[in-house]
Motif scaffolding. Structure first.
Motif, PDB file in Angstrom:
ATOM      1  N   ARG A 137      35.632  63.622  43.347  1.00  0.00           N
ATOM      2  CA  ARG A 137      35.929  62.391  43.098  1.00  0.00           C
ATOM      3  C   ARG A 137      35.859  61.760  41.742  1.00  0.00           C
ATOM      4  O   ARG A 137      36.938  61.069  41.442  1.00  0.00           O
ATOM      5  CB  ARG A 137      35.240  61.406  44.363  1.00  0.00           C
ATOM      6  N   ARG A 145      38.667  62.975  39.750  1.00  0.00           N
ATOM      7  CA  ARG A 145      40.065  62.407  39.969  1.00  0.00           C
ATOM      8  C   ARG A 145      40.082  60.972  39.495  1.00  0.00           C
ATOM      9  O   ARG A 145      41.064  60.513  39.025  1.00  0.00           O
ATOM     10  CB  ARG A 145      40.050  62.681  41.634  1.00  0.00           C
ATOM     11  N   ARG A 146      38.934  60.369  39.675  1.00  0.00           N
ATOM     12  CA  ARG A 146      38.659  58.618  39.233  1.00  0.00           C
ATOM     13  C   ARG A 146      39.169  58.694  37.686  1.00  0.00           C
ATOM     14  O   ARG A 146      40.089  57.774  37.369  1.00  0.00           O
ATOM     15  CB  ARG A 146      37.579  58.314  39.652  1.00  0.00           C
ATOM     16  N   ASN A 147      38.450  59.655  36.932  1.00  0.00           N
ATOM     17  CA  ASN A 147      38.736  59.453  35.414  1.00  0.00           C
ATOM     18  C   ASN A 147      40.256  59.968  35.154  1.00  0.00           C
ATOM     19  O   ASN A 147      40.779  59.102  34.214  1.00  0.00           O
ATOM     20  CB  ASN A 147      37.820  60.549  34.822  1.00  0.00           C
ATOM     21  N   GLU A 148      40.817  60.906  35.825  1.00  0.00           N
ATOM     22  CA  GLU A 148      42.093  61.195  35.730  1.00  0.00           C
ATOM     23  C   GLU A 148      43.007  59.910  35.742  1.00  0.00           C
ATOM     24  O   GLU A 148      43.948  59.529  35.200  1.00  0.00           O
ATOM     25  CB  GLU A 148      42.535  62.466  36.474  1.00  0.00           C
ATOM     26  N   GLU A 149      42.607  59.170  37.015  1.00  0.00           N
ATOM     27  CA  GLU A 149      43.617  58.089  37.257  1.00  0.00           C
ATOM     28  C   GLU A 149      43.482  56.792  36.147  1.00  0.00           C
ATOM     29  O   GLU A 149      44.213  56.159  35.924  1.00  0.00           O
ATOM     30  CB  GLU A 149      43.060  57.349  38.626  1.00  0.00           C
ATOM     31  N   MET A 150      42.231  56.888  35.786  1.00  0.00           N
ATOM     32  CA  MET A 150      41.863  55.835  34.753  1.00  0.00           C
ATOM     33  C   MET A 150      42.503  56.096  33.545  1.00  0.00           C
ATOM     34  O   MET A 150      42.992  55.211  32.790  1.00  0.00           O
ATOM     35  CB  MET A 150      40.418  55.648  34.511  1.00  0.00           C
ATOM     36  N   MET A 181      45.283  57.818  33.290  1.00  0.00           N
ATOM     37  CA  MET A 181      46.727  57.570  33.310  1.00  0.00           C
ATOM     38  C   MET A 181      47.194  55.880  33.203  1.00  0.00           C
ATOM     39  O   MET A 181      48.149  55.650  32.903  1.00  0.00           O
ATOM     40  CB  MET A 181      47.247  58.083  34.718  1.00  0.00           C
ATOM     41  N   ARG A 182      46.377  55.175  33.751  1.00  0.00           N
ATOM     42  CA  ARG A 182      46.750  53.564  33.448  1.00  0.00           C
ATOM     43  C   ARG A 182      46.527  53.081  32.102  1.00  0.00           C
ATOM     44  O   ARG A 182      46.993  52.108  31.980  1.00  0.00           O
ATOM     45  CB  ARG A 182      45.464  52.972  34.375  1.00  0.00           C
TER      46      ARG A 182
END
Length: 517
Positions: free
Chosen positions: A206, A209-214, A216-217
C-alpha cells in the motif's frame, strides 16, 4: 490451539462434565478419511472409560482414570491410593492466559508442548505417565520416552505429533462425523491463513502504491522560460508578467509590488495563507474530520482465529516435592507449590488451586470436569488373591503329607467357587503362582502345626478370606470390561449402518408411505 467443543455434554453431580458428542446430522455428506492413516487429531470426550482403554492399549499398567465428583477433602480420601495426578477440563480462552513463572523445563520433568490442535487429551496423559516413577509403560511408550528424553518441550511435541502408534489409538475414538468436521476446520483454517497472507501483502504494498499515485498527481516538469506560465498548486494559473518598455519606465520606478492594487494584495495574502495550510507534498488539507479507519484485516482475522474458545485438558501432579501444572499450551511446566507428606501430601496444594479455578467459572460456566489418575486397585486386589491361592496350595501340600483322605474330614471341603489354581476368570496365570517368594512359605515352616485338625481349621479361615478377595477382583474386572464395552460402542460405525439401512429401505420404496404421511 484448544479444541472447539459441541454443546452436548454429559451432566454430572456437583461438577459439570464437558463431553463432546457432535450431532450426527451436522456431518457433511462425504466419505470419511481412513482414521488409521489420517494425519490430524480429533477432540476427545472427557470420559474416564475412554482414557482407561487408551492407557491399556498404549501398554501402560497399574493406572486407572476415575471421575472426581467433588473436591471435598473427605471424598478425595475415598479415591484409590495413591493418586498420581489430576486432569482438569475447562473452557479455555486465549484472553485468560496467565503470566508464566518458569522459563525452562527441569531435567526431572518430562513435558511436551501441544503442537497439534485437538490433541490435549493425549498430551495430558503422556505428560503424566512419563513422570510416574517405576510405572510399566509398555515397549512402545518406553522406547518413545528414551528417544525424547534429551529433547526440549517443543521438540517433544513435534515427536508426539509424529508418533503414529499413539495417534491411531487417539483417533480410534473418532466418529466419521468427527473426522469430516476436523477436515473442514483444517480447510477453513488454511483458507483464513491464505487470506491473512494476501491481506498482509496488500498492506505491505500500500505505501508504494500510494507514492505512485501521488507521483502521478504532480504536474509535469516544464522548461524554464521567461514567458512560461507556471501552474499554481491550487489549480489557478498566474497571470503572465509583461516587461515594461523603456518608454514606460521612470527613474522613480520601484519594484512591481509598489504598483499592485489593494485588491491584488488581498488576493495574494489569502493565497499565501492557503499555502501555509497545505502539506509539504502539495495537497490541500481538508478542514473536515477524517473518517475512522477500518480495522486491520490481519489483526481481525487473527483475533477471530486465536480468541475462539474451546475445552482444554490440563494435568496436575507431584514431581520431586513440588506440585506441577503440565499444560501443553504453556511453553514450560509451571510450579503450583511445594508440598510435604508430613503436611498432608500434594493434594493439599492442588485442592485449593483447583477450587479457585472452578470458582472463576462458577458464575458463568459449569462445563468443567475433573478426573483422577489413581493406582489401579485391580493390581493390589489381584496380588492379594494370588497370595491367598498360594496359601491354600501350601496348606494342601502339608495336609497331603499327613493323610490322603483329609478332604473327607468335616470343614475341609472345598467348594467349586474357591480358586486353588490358575484361573482365567480372575486373570491368574501359572506364572503368577509360580513365584518363589511368598507368605505361603510360612505355612511349610511352622513346626507347631502338626495337628491335622488345627491345619484344617487354619485352611478354612483362608478359604473364608478368599470370598472377599474374589468379589473385589471380580468388581474391578467388571469395571474394565465395562470400559471396553463403552469404547467398543463408541468406535462402532452406527452412522454408516443407519445410512445403509435407510438407503436399502428407500430402494425398496418402503419409506415413500412414511414421507407422504
Amino acid at each position: 490451539m484448544p479444541p472447539k467443543r459441541g454443546s452436548k455434554r454429559k451432566a454430572i453431580k456437583s461438577i459439570g462434565v464437558a463431553t463432546a458428542n457432535g450431532d450426527a446430522g451436522d456431518a457433511p455428506q462425504s466419505t470419511a478419511p481412513d482414521r488409521t492413516t489420517w494425519p490430524g487429531w480429533v477432540e476427545m470426550e472427557s470420559e474416564p472409560a475412554f482414557f482407561n482403554v487408551m492407557l491399556s492399549e498404549m501398554g501402560v499398567k497399574g493406572l486407572r482414570v476415575q471421575e472426581v465428583y467433588d473436591m471435598d477433602e473427605a471424598l478425595l480420601l475415598t479415591l484409590p491410593q495413591p493418586v498420581h495426578a489430576l486432569i482438569f477440563l475447562f473452557r479455555y480462552k486465549a484472553a485468560e492466559d496467565q503470566q508464566q513463572q518458569n522459563d525452562d523445563c527441569p531435567k526431572e520433568v518430562w513435558f511436551a508442548n501441544q503442537t497439534p490442535d485437538f490433541a490435549c487429551a493425549t498430551f495430558a496423559l503422556l505428560n503424566i505417565v512419563n513422570n510416574v516413577p517405576g510405572l510399566h509403560l509398555g515397549s512402545e511408550l518406553q522406547k518413545f520416552k528414551d528417544f525424547t528424553d534429551d529433547m526440549d518441550p517443543l521438540s517433544r511435541g513435534d515427536a508426539v505429533d509424529s508418533f503414529d502408534f499413539v495417534k491411531r489409538i487417539h483417533n480410534s475414538f473418532a466418529r466419521d462425523n468427527d473426522l469430516l468436521q476436523a477436515d473442514l476446520r483444517i480447510k477453513g483454517k488454511n483458507s483464513k491463513y491464505r487470506k491473512r497472507q494476501a491481506t498482509a501483502r496488500a498492506n505491505a504494498a500500500r505505501p508504494a502504491r500510494r507514492n505512485e499515485e501521488m507521483a502521478m498527481r504532480k504536474p509535469p516538469l516544464q522548461e524554464k522560460s521567461p514567458n512560461a506560465v507556471h501552474a499554481r498548486v491550487s489549480g489557478r494559473a498566474k497571470r503572465p508578467t509583461s516587461k515594461k518598455s523603456p518608454k514606460e519606465s521612470t527613474p522613480d520606478d520601484g519594484p512591481d509590488d509598489a504598483y499592485k492594487s489593494p485588491s491584488r494584495s488581498k488576493v495574494t495574502a489569502i493565497s499565501e495563507a492557503e499555502d501555509d495550510e497545505k502539506p509539504s507534498n502539495g495537497l490541500r488539507r481538508s478542514k473536515r474530520e477524517p473518517k475512522p479507519r477500518k480495522p486491520d484485516l490481519v489483526s481481525t482475522a487473527q483475533h477471530d482465529s486465536d480468541d475462539a474458545d474451546g475445552f482444554h485438558f490440563v494435568a496436575y501432579m507431584p514431581i520431586n516435592g513440588n506440585v506441577w501444572k503440565l499444560d501443553g499450551l504453556d511453553s514450560f511446566p509451571q510450579i503450583v507449590g511445594p508440598f510435604s507428606e508430613d503436611t498432608g501430601g500434594w493434594m493439599q496444594i492442588a485442592q485449593p488451586h483447583l477450587v479457585g479455578r472452578m470458582d472463576q467459572y462458577a458464575a458463568s460456566e459449569i462445563q468443567f470436569n475433573l478426573m483422577a489418575i489413581v493406582h489401579d486397585p485391580l493390581v493390589g486386589e489381584k496380588a492379594a488373591l494370588v497370595e491367598n491361592v498360594k496359601m491354600l496350595q501350601a496348606f494342601d501340600r502339608k495336609l497331603d503329607a499327613f493323610s490322603d483322605d483329609w478332604r473327607e474330614i468335616d470343614g475341609a471341603d472345598t467348594k467349586k467357587v474357591v480358586v486353588t489354581t490358575a484361573s482365567t476368570e480372575y486373570g491368574i496365570t501359572a506364572e503368577d503362582l509360580g513365584t518363589s517368594e511368598s507368605t505361603a512359605d510360612i505355612v511349610t515352616k511352622r513346626e507347631e502345626e502338626h495337628d491335622l485338625l488345627q491345619l484344617i481349621q487354619l485352611r478354612k479361615e483362608v478359604v473364608i478370606q478368599q470370598t472377599g478377595l474374589r468379589a473385589a477382583v471380580r468388581d474391578s474386572l467388571e469395571a474394565t470390561r465395562s470400559d471396553e464395552e463403552k469404547a467398543r460402542h463408541r468406535r462402532h460405525g452406527y452412522g454408516t449402518f443407519v445410512r445403509s439401512w435407510l438407503g436399502a429401505l428407500a430402494e425398496q420404496e418402503v419409506l415413500s408411505s412414511i414421507t407422504e404421511d
